[in-house]
Structure formats: C-alpha cells, structure tokens
Design a protein around this motif. Structure first.
Motif, PDB file in Angstrom:
ATOM      1  N   GLY A  19      -0.050   9.964 -86.388  1.00 40.03           N
ATOM      2  CA  GLY A  19      -0.719   9.728 -87.652  1.00 40.03           C
ATOM      3  C   GLY A  19      -0.258  10.658 -88.755  1.00 40.03           C
ATOM      4  O   GLY A  19       0.933  10.947 -88.917  1.00 40.03           O
ATOM      5  N   ILE A  20      -1.207  11.145 -89.542  1.00 33.85           N
ATOM      6  CA  ILE A  20      -0.884  12.004 -90.675  1.00 33.85           C
ATOM      7  C   ILE A  20      -0.255  13.311 -90.209  1.00 33.85           C
ATOM      8  O   ILE A  20       0.692  13.807 -90.832  1.00 33.85           O
ATOM      9  N   ASP A 191      -2.721   4.097 -93.191  1.00 31.27           N
ATOM     10  CA  ASP A 191      -2.225   3.234 -92.122  1.00 31.27           C
ATOM     11  C   ASP A 191      -1.938   4.038 -90.861  1.00 31.27           C
ATOM     12  O   ASP A 191      -0.799   4.407 -90.570  1.00 31.27           O
ATOM     13  N   THR A 192      -2.985   4.342 -90.125  1.00 30.11           N
ATOM     14  CA  THR A 192      -2.903   5.107 -88.881  1.00 30.11           C
ATOM     15  C   THR A 192      -3.792   4.439 -87.823  1.00 30.11           C
ATOM     16  O   THR A 192      -4.640   3.611 -88.151  1.00 30.11           O
ATOM     17  N   PRO A 193      -3.641   4.847 -86.556  1.00 33.37           N
ATOM     18  CA  PRO A 193      -4.511   4.302 -85.515  1.00 33.37           C
ATOM     19  C   PRO A 193      -5.993   4.563 -85.774  1.00 33.37           C
ATOM     20  O   PRO A 193      -6.843   3.767 -85.359  1.00 33.37           O
ATOM     21  N   MET A 194      -6.326   5.663 -86.462  1.00 34.77           N
ATOM     22  CA  MET A 194      -7.731   5.927 -86.763  1.00 34.77           C
ATOM     23  C   MET A 194      -8.315   4.825 -87.636  1.00 34.77           C
ATOM     24  O   MET A 194      -9.461   4.393 -87.449  1.00 34.77           O
ATOM     25  N   LEU A 195      -7.525   4.341 -88.593  1.00 39.84           N
ATOM     26  CA  LEU A 195      -8.012   3.260 -89.447  1.00 39.84           C
ATOM     27  C   LEU A 195      -8.167   1.967 -88.665  1.00 39.84           C
ATOM     28  O   LEU A 195      -9.195   1.290 -88.762  1.00 39.84           O
ATOM     29  N   GLN A 227       0.292   5.265 -96.881  1.00 37.10           N
ATOM     30  CA  GLN A 227       1.105   5.536 -95.708  1.00 37.10           C
ATOM     31  C   GLN A 227       0.957   7.018 -95.358  1.00 37.10           C
ATOM     32  O   GLN A 227       0.707   7.855 -96.240  1.00 37.10           O
ATOM     33  N   PRO A 228       1.100   7.382 -94.090  1.00 36.48           N
ATOM     34  CA  PRO A 228       1.007   8.804 -93.740  1.00 36.48           C
ATOM     35  C   PRO A 228       1.928   9.688 -94.573  1.00 36.48           C
ATOM     36  O   PRO A 228       1.588  10.836 -94.889  1.00 36.48           O
ATOM     37  N   SER A 229       3.083   9.159 -94.961  1.00 33.39           N
ATOM     38  CA  SER A 229       4.019   9.950 -95.761  1.00 33.39           C
ATOM     39  C   SER A 229       3.450  10.291 -97.137  1.00 33.39           C
ATOM     40  O   SER A 229       3.797  11.335 -97.710  1.00 33.39           O
ATOM     41  N   ALA A 234       1.586  15.068-100.472  1.00 36.25           N
ATOM     42  CA  ALA A 234       0.572  15.887-101.139  1.00 36.25           C
ATOM     43  C   ALA A 234       0.423  17.237-100.449  1.00 36.25           C
ATOM     44  O   ALA A 234       0.272  18.279-101.109  1.00 36.25           O
ATOM     45  N   VAL A 235       0.456  17.227 -99.122  1.00 35.86           N
ATOM     46  CA  VAL A 235       0.351  18.482 -98.365  1.00 35.86           C
ATOM     47  C   VAL A 235       1.514  19.401 -98.705  1.00 35.86           C
ATOM     48  O   VAL A 235       1.325  20.595 -98.974  1.00 35.86           O
TER      49      VAL A 235
END
Length: 261
Positions: A19-20, A191-195, A227-229, A234-235
């Motif tokens: 994910g992220i 857009d990750t498995p958590m969602l 998207q995770p990217s 931002a990070v």
C-alpha cells in the motif's frame, strides 16, 4: 544481517510491506535514501528489498511489530547500528476495523489504537530521542482525512488517526528547538487493499468517487482515487529540504473529499 553503514540519508518506514508504505519506500529509495523497511510481514519485505537492491538502491527488511515497544526499540537500534543514524521516519503502519461505534468489540478498539496510535508513539519516541542527540531529523505520520471528518462505521479508525495526528503535532512543538520537524499527511480514499476491503462487491472505487449519501460521504470532487504514489509524493516533500520551514502541519491529500476542511 551484515550491512555496511551507508553515506546515504537513512529513512525508516513502517507499514512498508504494501500500500502507501510500499510506495513511500520506493520513492525514498529512488530519491537516494537508504531505506529500513519495517513491517510484521517478512516475506513481502524481503521481496521488495531484493527488487530494489537489484537496481542499485539500498533497502533492508526489518520485521517488527510496532505495537510492541521492545520490538520497536530493538529494530531502531539495529537500523542505526547497521545503516547509520536515522534522518527520516515515516509512520505508515495502520489497520482498519469497521463497524458502528455501539457494536465495536473491545478487541476492535484495542487493535486499532495499538497499531495506529501506540505504534506511532513507540516508533516516534525511539527515533526522536536519537534525532535530538544529532540535532536534526524529519518525521511524517500518515494519518487520514477521517481524523477530521466524521465517517460512518469508522469511529475507532477516525479516533485513532486523530490521536496520532495531534500526538505528531505536539511532538513537533516539543522538538522544534532541536531542528526536528514533525508533520502529518492525511490521505483520503487511496487505491490500496485497505480501501477495497470496505465493500465486498468490488464497488469501493466507484462508491468513494461518487459518494454515498446514506453514509454522508460527498465523494471526491476531482473524480478519481488517489494512487499510493500521490501520497508518497506528499511525504517526500515534507521530509525534504524544500519543506525546511514547515512543521506541525497536516497536509490533506484527498482530491477534495473533505471539502478543504
């Protein structure tokens, strides 16, 4: 594990196995950092480390449970001994337990706070004490737009993310005098498995984008999931020297879903 200390900046990322967190690892490694990847799931960590090393990047897997302070202290010691002093910390580990507040179990509540809040505290405490000695560093906690916008069925998650958000800001206030910055990135639907776990029928993306009136969700004005990217970008900005005068900030990355709140 035999790892030579590196001249690269050292970054520790929790929740790194997918994910992220994985996107943050990839972005940091591509940007030239030596990345210590922390997660309970060893196999995907090792696979990711192998992939990144194959293209000349520096990434090492450190299996650990962020809910266990002894585990956290041990892994931070190992990273500093093997890679060098940690300049960047990204608190990315998180879990989601859904359900109406009146129906949540003790275990749902405890597990959510153990990972999303206590995990942030344990890791931040362990790392920041070493940063203080060196007089520099940057920490980013990945929280959620749900920390400031009420969401049906997400009371434990929202409360835990609100707690870790405020903890990070207070930490930033306390350690600013040592040249350490602490910021928050608050993603929306990503857009990750958590969602995708939110809906059993595979409609998670459409429901997130269009909104769910019955759950008081307004949807995403920009008309797409993150998207995770996008979160990783931002990070990396908040960790970088381009954000050298930014601390105690909460940067929301949600395509307008929380209406600028």
């Amino acid at each position: 594990m035999n790892v030579d200390k590196t001249e690269k900046k050292v970054a520790l990322v929790t929740g790194a196995a997918g994910g992220i967190g994985e996107a943050v690892v990839r972005a940091l490694a591509a940007d030239g950092a030596a990345v210590a990847m922390v997660d309970r799931n060893l196999e995907p960590l090792e696979e990711l480390a192998k992939e990144l090393r194959a293209v000349g990047q520096v990434a090492e897997a450190y299996p650990a449970d962020v809910t266990n302070s002894a585990d956290v202290d041990a892994v931070v010691d190992a990273v500093e001994q093997q890679l060098g002093g940690i300049q960047y910390l990204v608190n990315g580990a998180g879990v989601l337990r859904l359900g109406k507040a009146k129906a949540l179990t003790d275990q749902d509540w405890a597990t959510t706070f153990a990972v999303n809040t206590s995990g942030v505290f344990f890791m931040s405490r362990a790392v920041v004490n070493r940063m203080v000695e060196r007089g520099s560093g940057a920490i980013v906690t990945i929280a959620s737009n749900a920390a400031g916008t009420a969401r049906v069925d997400m009371s434990a998650y929202s409360a835990s993310k609100a707690a870790s958000t405020m903890f990070t800001k207070v930490l930033g206030l306390e350690v600013a005098r040592y040249g350490i910055r602490c910021n928050v990135v608050a993603p929306g639907s990503t857009d990750t498995p958590m969602l995708t776990s939110l809906w059993d029928d595979g409609s998670a993306a459409r429901s997130s984008i269009d909104g769910v009136p019955g759950a008081f969700r307004v949807g995403i004005p920009m008309g797409r999931l993150a998207q995770p990217s996008h979160i990783a970008d931002a990070v990396l900005f908040l960790l970088s020297d381009r954000a050298s005068h930014i601390t105690m900030h909460d940067l929301t990355v949600d395509g307008g879903a929380s209406l600028g709140h």
